[in-house]
Design an enzyme around this catalytic site. Structure first.
Site, PDB file in Angstrom:
ATOM      1  N   ASN C 125       0.837  -1.203   0.000  1.00 28.85           N
ATOM      2  CA  ASN C 125       0.000   0.000   0.000  1.00 28.85           C
ATOM      3  C   ASN C 125       0.868   1.248   0.000  1.00 28.85           C
ATOM      4  O   ASN C 125       1.370   1.661   1.043  1.00 28.85           O
ATOM      5  CB  ASN C 125      -0.912  -0.023   1.236  1.00 28.85           C
ATOM      6  CG  ASN C 125      -1.778   1.217   1.326  1.00 28.85           C
ATOM      7  OD1 ASN C 125      -1.789   2.056   0.432  1.00 28.85           O
ATOM      8  ND2 ASN C 125      -2.507   1.331   2.418  1.00 28.85           N
ATOM      9  N   CYS C 128      -2.078   5.145   0.813  1.00 30.63           N
ATOM     10  CA  CYS C 128      -3.034   5.492   1.858  1.00 30.63           C
ATOM     11  C   CYS C 128      -3.005   6.983   2.091  1.00 30.63           C
ATOM     12  O   CYS C 128      -1.974   7.554   2.432  1.00 30.63           O
ATOM     13  CB  CYS C 128      -2.724   4.776   3.165  1.00 30.63           C
ATOM     14  SG  CYS C 128      -3.931   5.222   4.429  1.00 30.63           S
ATOM     15  N   ILE C 189      -8.310   0.906  -7.523  1.00 29.04           N
ATOM     16  CA  ILE C 189      -7.750   2.107  -6.938  1.00 29.04           C
ATOM     17  C   ILE C 189      -7.896   2.077  -5.421  1.00 29.04           C
ATOM     18  O   ILE C 189      -8.820   1.452  -4.898  1.00 29.04           O
ATOM     19  CB  ILE C 189      -8.433   3.378  -7.484  1.00 29.04           C
ATOM     20  CG1 ILE C 189      -9.933   3.395  -7.214  1.00 29.04           C
ATOM     21  CG2 ILE C 189      -8.165   3.511  -8.952  1.00 29.04           C
ATOM     22  CD1 ILE C 189     -10.664   4.663  -7.657  1.00 29.04           C
ATOM     23  N   ASN C 190      -6.983   2.766  -4.768  1.00 23.77           N
ATOM     24  CA  ASN C 190      -7.199   3.096  -3.370  1.00 23.77           C
ATOM     25  C   ASN C 190      -8.231   4.239  -3.336  1.00 23.77           C
ATOM     26  O   ASN C 190      -8.786   4.602  -4.361  1.00 23.77           O
ATOM     27  CB  ASN C 190      -5.872   3.508  -2.720  1.00 23.77           C
ATOM     28  CG  ASN C 190      -5.866   3.181  -1.226  1.00 23.77           C
ATOM     29  OD1 ASN C 190      -6.860   3.432  -0.542  1.00 23.77           O
ATOM     30  ND2 ASN C 190      -4.781   2.637  -0.720  1.00 23.77           N
ATOM     31  N   THR C 191      -8.471   4.783  -2.184  1.00 22.50           N
ATOM     32  CA  THR C 191      -9.517   5.804  -2.050  1.00 22.50           C
ATOM     33  C   THR C 191      -9.093   7.156  -2.641  1.00 22.50           C
ATOM     34  O   THR C 191      -7.917   7.456  -2.748  1.00 22.50           O
ATOM     35  CB  THR C 191      -9.863   5.991  -0.573  1.00 22.50           C
ATOM     36  OG1 THR C 191      -8.648   6.251   0.141  1.00 22.50           O
ATOM     37  CG2 THR C 191     -10.507   4.749   0.005  1.00 22.50           C
ATOM     38  N   GLY C 263     -14.802  -3.825  -1.315  1.00 26.04           N
ATOM     39  CA  GLY C 263     -14.557  -3.170  -0.040  1.00 26.04           C
ATOM     40  C   GLY C 263     -15.813  -2.678   0.637  1.00 26.04           C
ATOM     41  O   GLY C 263     -16.515  -3.422   1.335  1.00 26.04           O
TER      42      GLY C 263
HETATM   43  C1  LIG Z   1     -12.510   1.555   6.180  1.00 28.82           C
HETATM   44  C2  LIG Z   1     -11.494   1.344   5.100  1.00 28.82           C
HETATM   45  C3  LIG Z   1     -10.205   0.965   5.423  1.00 28.82           C
HETATM   46  C4  LIG Z   1      -9.251   0.776   4.443  1.00 28.82           C
HETATM   47  N1  LIG Z   1      -7.984   0.370   4.777  1.00 28.82           N
HETATM   48  C5  LIG Z   1      -7.073   0.097   3.808  1.00 28.82           C
HETATM   49  C6  LIG Z   1      -5.793  -0.439   4.127  1.00 28.82           C
HETATM   50  O1  LIG Z   1      -5.473  -0.711   5.265  1.00 28.82           O
HETATM   51  N2  LIG Z   1      -4.906  -0.655   3.119  1.00 28.82           N
HETATM   52  C7  LIG Z   1      -5.229  -0.386   1.812  1.00 28.82           C
HETATM   53  O2  LIG Z   1      -4.403  -0.596   0.924  1.00 28.82           O
HETATM   54  N3  LIG Z   1      -6.444   0.087   1.480  1.00 28.82           N
HETATM   55  C8  LIG Z   1      -7.365   0.335   2.445  1.00 28.82           C
HETATM   56  N4  LIG Z   1      -8.621   0.799   2.089  1.00 28.82           N
HETATM   57  C9  LIG Z   1      -8.951   1.006   0.673  1.00 28.82           C
HETATM   58  C10 LIG Z   1      -9.697  -0.207   0.096  1.00 28.82           C
HETATM   59  O3  LIG Z   1      -8.905  -1.364   0.138  1.00 28.82           O
HETATM   60  C11 LIG Z   1     -10.118   0.053  -1.365  1.00 28.82           C
HETATM   61  O4  LIG Z   1      -8.975   0.322  -2.148  1.00 28.82           O
HETATM   62  C12 LIG Z   1     -11.062   1.231  -1.489  1.00 28.82           C
HETATM   63  O5  LIG Z   1     -11.929   1.291  -0.391  1.00 28.82           O
HETATM   64  C13 LIG Z   1     -11.901   1.198  -2.777  1.00 28.82           C
HETATM   65  O6  LIG Z   1     -12.721   0.061  -2.832  1.00 28.82           O
HETATM   66  P1  LIG Z   1     -14.279   0.089  -2.382  1.00 28.82           P
HETATM   67  O7  LIG Z   1     -14.902   1.269  -3.047  1.00 28.82           O
HETATM   68  O8  LIG Z   1     -14.815  -1.222  -2.833  1.00 28.82           O
HETATM   69  O9  LIG Z   1     -14.287   0.229  -0.907  1.00 28.82           O
HETATM   70  C14 LIG Z   1      -9.591   0.994   3.081  1.00 28.82           C
HETATM   71  C15 LIG Z   1     -10.895   1.363   2.757  1.00 28.82           C
HETATM   72  C16 LIG Z   1     -11.846   1.543   3.741  1.00 28.82           C
HETATM   73  C17 LIG Z   1     -13.232   1.943   3.327  1.00 28.82           C
END
Ligand SMILES: Cc1cc2nc3c(=O)[nH]c(=O)nc-3n(C[C@H](O)[C@H](O)[C@H](O)COP(=O)(O)O)c2cc1C
Ligand SMILES: Cc1cc2nc3c(=O)[nH]c(=O)nc-3n(C[C@H](O)[C@H](O)[C@H](O)COP(=O)(O)OP(=O)(O)OC[C@H]3O[C@@H](n4cnc5c(N)ncnc54)[C@H](O)[C@@H]3O)c2cc1C
Ligand SMILES: Cc1cc2nc3c(=O)[nH]c(=O)nc-3n(C[C@H](O)[C@H](O)[C@H](O)COP(=O)(O)OP(=O)(O)OC[C@H]3O[C@@H](n4cnc5c(N)ncnc54)[C@H](O)[C@@H]3O)c2cc1C
Ligand SMILES: Cc1cc2nc3c(=O)[nH]c(=O)nc-3n(C[C@H](O)[C@H](O)[C@H](O)COP(=O)(O)O)c2cc1C
Ligand code: FES
Ligand code: FES
Lengths: 255, 301, 301, 255
Positions: C125, C128, C189-191, C263
């Site tokens: 990751n 973040c 993608i990440n967020t 996610g």
């Molecule tokens: C509550 C939460 C915690 C997350 N923690 C991590 C993390 O620890 N490491 C990481 O790479 N991405 C983390 N993410 C990002 C998710 O893995 C993912 O990339 C992102 O939420 C997009 O997918 P989604 O729309 O299906 O949630 C987190 C997302 C959420 C919502």
């Protein structure tokens, strides 16, 4: 300038009139009062994840009771939402939108294909001329009783289960029909074939077009179709289906 | 209670404007809203000559928003000056003209043409994701942002507001570049590039493949960028992106926007702009805010 | 009908995985879904030592999605190795460990520690948005992406999948950098960084001010980036961002993803991952797709 | 491991029991069968724009008829949506969640403040001990009849319109009450005051905490509160309110 209204319409009744095809009567004072055949309304979903309006043609207008009828096919999530609604439920709608059909006193074909059939009903009611109604279905028929009250009805079905096997042009040929004017609504291939047929036979031809919309009132330029001549509004060869249309002279548009 | 705001030396009756490209030049929505009630009408992007735009489908609905790839269809500056400006001059609202082009020269031509026009503000769109040349290309490189801003300032008679793209790593870098180039203000955000595929037809939904995403789905990104930009520059900001109601507009103002533009929401509710003006007034009354300026950027650290 | 996919040399029973941080290490959701049914479980990011994460509120709901600023709270690699890996080993699913750190050294420490562990894949990751150091800083500069990828490859025993941030001007630049650094695969993608302000309290909703946006609101952006990346690199892609149902997952696969991660959808429906597996199977039956590989990247030009 | 269920619950009936406070009985087989006092359920909105669950405490459990009662204040868009729903409508819920209250046979204070009052009702029904129920309202009272059936009820109101003017501690003092154990749910300032009161008076004190949630089941780490000791799960000084809580020994948590 035609007046448009945003109203919270109330569902008077709704029923499934064929497989996945629904008929919904809506109470709406102003839209019913101002609407005419060939116009449509923008119907909004109640679910907040869906923001764009669904354009649905007006199938019938009851000016006396302030009601309009919409007949639609469940094609996706929005229409699925509508189909689950009951009497008394509310739907936000905007209309009447678009130009509607011109009405001439000439021997006419009213041609509807698939979910392009419903708007031809109100047109049939408004037209004052010799009417030959040609309807093309995939298989199951609908709105037949209503149409039969308005004129002679010819049917084509893709699977041959009723009327002519084939499309609306097959039905016209099989029944040896002719007319001086065509009014049509239906899928693109049908409209294309009718445009060609009308050109060859020198018949005036009016078709109702479809395109993805956003505003539904002419502001966003989402719903254009290519026009033969430069359009006065756009200054390019594009006409807005929601505003200059949905009804066009077939030879005016390229598709 | 004062709702008037000063945007780059122009006084708006209230901070609510329309987002470029969603409101035409106002004629269509004038059937639903009283344009006199709006702070300003921002027009669809206009170029030096008519543009035909992209093939259809040009729009697609997505969850909580939409994609568009209209491709800046516009009637060209001549017809615009002849028809759209006189139409808007009938109303007690300000006129902000959104300007687009494929090259610096084309932008200059439009801006020059508007010099003697009764137009209050210019919004320079260097962030449209839906045209092949120009547009976003100018908006993703700080040097290009600064250069085109300078050119605009050299040729413009009206205040110049640069419209920024959110499709960048660091919005403040672009904002600072525009400020360095002499921009009088900034507009943000334009749409975020997205894509939709129809899994049944196995085809892109938009003829252009990608489109610009707008609507409430992008609102939190817009608020973040307006906030970051407000911390980074000292010129006023027009905030936009997913404003659906007065609450969203106030959020944008609290984040640092002097005025707001409302786009996609018009498609969901053609009366929305007027309702947002009324809703901001209600909020100010409820919380006894004497002057709307006190709300601009009021939430920080 | 084959639903098995090869992800960087590891065979998954199906392409459906869980998105890091939304599924813990699987124990909680195991009460709702049969982990044997999933292609892989991707764990919450783990660091060399325990991290306390950010203050609360850590999440906020936004239109069609959510913001989170959990800040990578995690129990540290020791407890993780002792407890979470043995838990996951009970199931017939693959294990992908998401790795985080403040510095290259910290990442290396975790990756080294996992060398002799029964872990199938590593997801690094570098994206973040919710931690001050490390995280996204590594993911927004192609040189840094390439450098950290190289280091990971030097120390890792398992295939290395680099997780990219969407908060960049050009995702393909980062993707190419990771590929150049030797990455076996990419996750995206990440967020997307967003912000929410409470207009009544006139305060940021999240203690961290900004948070990462996830959920269906970001899906079109994710599809676009997966598509662009698939055109730009030849290593496999794990697609994620707003996948709520089988349709969304298939869209991502058609855009070019070999596997998908789910996610935020878990929060709305704890059974969703299993339902997505079943939904993809239905689709394949309906359209007579013999091998899911035929769908990967099937929609392009 | 406590069992959790996802169910589509059906609204048996709903009424507004005070200004903006609604009481909703839901039919739900499994959740009702497994729930106990102090636990909560995740309630999902039907509107697609709102994805996260609303955590709502269980106010009453009817195991015989497979029903639970939720009493909630309209605090925003989700609860507003719920409040507009009628008998027969469906709501997706997940539960029972969280640990619930421990039940000791000691002379007890059951203390509820504001919208923290409802969960104390099921607790009162389950507790087998001398119960002094102390309820703090802003102004309008609710659930009074139900509570009176469970024990002696003392009321405090902020505006003094009923019972003691002030908060729950004012009511305790005014009535000269004492107890060996405190069970409490309510706003943070009340919980803070009770924690201090319990420490000073060496009373065992259990409080139910609140935080923004995403998963509601312990997976996402959204809903933590700071704990005095390192928590076994998190390996840091954070406890998950949805999983280790919502009920904690007051001295275990810092807030
Ligand atoms: C509550 C939460 C915690 C997350 N923690 C991590 C993390 O620890 N490491 C990481 O790479 N991405 C983390 N993410 C990002 C998710 O893995 C993912 O990339 C992102 O939420 C997009 O997918 P989604 O729309 O299906 O949630 C987190 C997302 C959420 C919502
Ligand atoms: C002028 C006009 C009149 C119409 N009249 C009727 C009618 O009388 N009866 C009927 O059943 N259908 C009619 N349609 C088609 C109807 O608008 C679509 O079937 C409907 O919008 C599908 O919505 P959905 O949410 O179910 O599908 P989805 O695929 O979930 O919709 C997604 C988005 O695409 C748009 N969209 C999808 N299909 C179409 C389409 N064919 N045309 C335009 N937009 C579309 C939707 O409005 C929505 O914005 C008409 C279309 C137009 C343009
Ligand atoms: C364990 C627990 C038990 C609860 N029990 C009850 C109860 O029995 N009755 C009752 O009226 N309320 C209760 N609450 C508070 C209730 O969850 C919120 O009032 C509700 O979520 C507000 O939702 P909304 O959509 O109306 O508000 P919005 O502000 O629109 O909600 C936006 C988001 O914030 C979250 N949120 C808002 N306020 C709170 C809050 N106070 N706590 C947690 N999340 C919040 C929502 O869940 C949603 O995700 C409880 C909270 C927790 C944590
Ligand atoms: C259909 C459509 C057309 C647009 N055309 C333009 C344009 O011509 N020039 C421009 O600068 N922005 C244009 N935009 C972007 C909007 O002005 C605005 O920046 C964006 O939509 C975000 O606001 P919203 O979420 O309120 O719509 C357009 C947006 C839409 C939806
Ligand atoms: S839908 Fe906007 S112009 Fe037709
Ligand atoms: S809400 Fe996810 S851990 Fe508590």
């Amino acid at each position: 300038m035609a007046e448009k209204f945003e109203e919270t319409a109330i569902i008077i009744r709704q029923e499934e009139i064929a497989d996945d095809i629904y008929s919904m009567w809506l109470h709406t004072d102003q839209i019913a009062a101002h609407a005419k055949a060939g116009q449509f309304v923008s119907v909004y979903c109640n679910d907040g994840s869906r923001l764009l309006p669904r354009p649905i043609s007006i199938c019938e207008i009851d000016k006396k009771d302030g009601a309009i009828r919409l007949v639609y096919r469940v094609a996706g999530k929005g229409t699925a939402e509508f189909s689950g609604m009951h009497t008394g439920a509310q739907l936000r709608i905007v209309g009447p939108l678009g130009n509607g059909f011109p009405k001439k006193e000439k021997k006419a074909f009213l041609i509807g294909g698939g979910i392009g059939i419903p708007p031809m009903l109100q047109l049939a009611k408004e037209l004052n001329c010799e009417k030959q109604i040609v309807l093309g279905f995939r298989d199951e028929l609908f709105l037949m009783d209503e149409f039969k009250k308005q004129g002679k009805v010819y049917v084509a079905t893709e699977d041959g289960s009723a009327g002519t096997e084939g499309n609306v042009l097959d039905a016209i040929r099989e029944n040896g029909l002719d007319a001086e004017i065509i009014y049509a609504c239906g899928p693109m291939p049908m409209l294309r074939a009718l445009k060609e047929y009308a050109e060859k036979n020198h018949i005036e031809c009016w078709i109702s077009m479809e395109e993805r919309m956003a505003c539904g009132i002419g502001a966003c330029l989402a719903c254009v179709c290519q026009s033969k001549e430069k359009d006065a509004h756009s200054n390019v060869k594009n006409k807005r289906i929601c505003k200059e249309g949905p009804v066009f002279r077939a030879e005016e548009v390229e598709f | 209670m004062n709702m008037k705001v000063d945007l780059c030396g122009v006084t708006l009756n209230n901070p609510v404007m329309t987002a470029s490209g969603t409101f035409g030049s106002g004629a269509e929505y004038a059937e639903f809203v009283d344009l006199n009630k709006l702070g300003a009408v921002v027009t669809k992007g206009v170029a030096n000559v008519p543009w035909p735009g992209n093939p259809t489908p040009r729009v697609a609905e997505v969850y909580g928003g939409m994609l568009n790839a209209v491709g800046l269809q516009n009637p060209g500056i001549d017809l615009f000056v002849e028809r759209d400006i006189p139409f808007l001059k009938q109303f007690d609202t300000k006129i902000m003209v959104n300007v687009c082009g494929h090259s610096t020269e084309e932008y200059i031509e439009v801006v020059e043409r508007l010099r003697d026009q009764p137009v209050d503000l210019l919004e320079i769109n260097i962030s449209c994701p839906n045209v092949k040349e120009g547009g976003i290309a100018f908006g993703q490189d700080p040097k290009a942002v600064e250069a085109i801003t300078k050119e605009m300032k050299k040729h413009a008679a009206q205040p110049v507001i640069m419209k920024l793209s959110p499709n960048v790593t660091d919005i403040t870098e672009m904002a600072r570049a525009a400020e360095a180039g002499g921009a009088d203000g900034l507009s943000l955000i334009n749409t975020i590039t997205g894509m939709k595929i129809d899994i049944n037809r196995q085809k892109f939904v938009l003829a252009n493949k990608t489109g610009g995403m707008s609507g409430p789905a992008i609102h939190p990104v817009a608020v973040r960028m307006v906030y970051q930009t407000a911390q980074a520059v000292s010129i006023p900001i027009v905030g936009m992106g997913g404003i659906m109601n007065a609450e969203d507009a106030i959020e944008m103002i609290l984040a640092g926007a002097t005025a707001v533009s409302v786009g996609t929401a018009n498609f969901t509710n053609p009366h929305v702009t007027e309702e947002i003006v009324a809703g901001i007034r209600d909020y100010m009354e409820r919380y006894q805010v004497a002057d709307i300026k006190d709300l601009v950027g009021a939430v920080h650290e």
